[in-house]
Design an enzyme around this catalytic site. Structure first.
Site, short mmCIF file in Angstrom:
data_model
loop_
_atom_site.label_atom_id
_atom_site.label_comp_id
_atom_site.label_asym_id
_atom_site.label_seq_id
_atom_site.Cartn_x
_atom_site.Cartn_y
_atom_site.Cartn_z
N SER A 176 -58.41 51.82 -46.16
CA SER A 176 -59.22 51.34 -47.28
C SER A 176 -60.65 51.16 -46.83
O SER A 176 -60.93 50.98 -45.63
CB SER A 176 -58.66 50.00 -47.77
OG SER A 176 -59.52 49.39 -48.71
N TYR A 214 -56.01 40.77 -46.78
CA TYR A 214 -55.84 42.21 -47.01
C TYR A 214 -56.88 42.99 -46.23
O TYR A 214 -56.55 43.97 -45.53
CB TYR A 214 -55.95 42.52 -48.50
CG TYR A 214 -55.96 43.99 -48.82
CD1 TYR A 214 -54.79 44.73 -48.82
CD2 TYR A 214 -57.15 44.66 -49.13
CE1 TYR A 214 -54.79 46.09 -49.11
CE2 TYR A 214 -57.17 46.00 -49.41
CZ TYR A 214 -55.98 46.72 -49.40
OH TYR A 214 -56.00 48.08 -49.68
#
Length: 234
Positions: free
Chosen positions: A130, A143
């Protein structure tokens, strides 16, 4: 690595990017696609072989590696996210839970399938990362930290697996139109576009794919005088 005639296993293949991977692999001529999820009944895509797999459970991982002993491409896609900063009261539990899936899940799947890939000439390992690997504004603190760790893990695996000729690709993207970003009012890329760029990069022998314009911008900004990750996102 060529997709045609490959045997792929995709974790978290019941929806979102994982489902798009399974669909695209079939469309590109993969000989077999194993689609995995915690709840196998949630996978309804025709043409795949369904495996029940919770990447946080070592017994599930060992069983999957034994069942799918012909795999030449492993796509570590399964991941979870939850809002919250590190100073929140529940941050310890939240961080452990997210790391179990996003980091240890990737690590343990990679360790289990490395010998399988070696047995078939090396193959490839694709880790879904990501833009959060490089930016953490505290909104998704655990996260983002997990994706940073998974990025570092991916880079280490690339070196460790080089001797067995396994290609290791890290896939970075920003906002994708999936359940994970539902309710976030920002421009989003479709899962299909992300996967197309990822598989194009895989077939071209790439080590990393920056799958959208925002990711490319942030990556470029990592070496700016004031890097992007130091700037306020508010």
């Amino acid at each position: 690595m060529k997709i045609e005639n490959s045997v792929a296993l995709v974790t978290g293949a019941n929806r979102g990017i994982g489902l798009a991977f399974a669909q695209a692999l079939l469309a590109r001529g993969a000989r077999k696609v194993y689609a995995t999820a915690r709840d196998p009944s949630s996978i309804t895509l025709p043409g795949v072989e369904v495996i029940q797999l919770d990447v946080t459970k070592p017994t599930d991982i060992r069983a999957a590696a034994q069942l799918a002993s012909d795999v030449t491409l492993l796509v570590n896609n399964a991941g979870i996210a939850q809002p919250g900063g590190f100073l929140a009261p529940d941050s310890d539990d939240l961080t452990r839970r997210i790391f179990e899936t996003n980091v240890y899940g990737v690590l343990n799947m990679s360790k289990a399938f490395a010998p399988v890939l070696k047995a078939h000439g090396g193959g490839a390992l694709l880790n879904v990362l990501s833009v959060a690997s490089w930016v953490n504004d505290g909104a998704l603190a655990a996260y983002s930290a997990s994706k940073s760790a998974a990025w570092s893990l991916t880079n280490a695996l690339r070196h460790e697996l080089a001797s067995q000729h396994t290609q290791v690709l890290g896939l970075h993207m920003a906002y994708v139109d999936t359940d994970l970003t539902r309710g976030i009012d920002v421009p989003k890329t479709s899962p299909e576009d992300i996967v197309q760029r990822a598989l194009d990069g895989l077939e071209a022998g790439a080590d990393e794919v920056l799958a959208d314009a925002l990711t490319q911008q942030i990556h470029q900004g990592l070496t700016a005088p004031r890097p992007f990750y130091l700037r306020s996102q508010n």
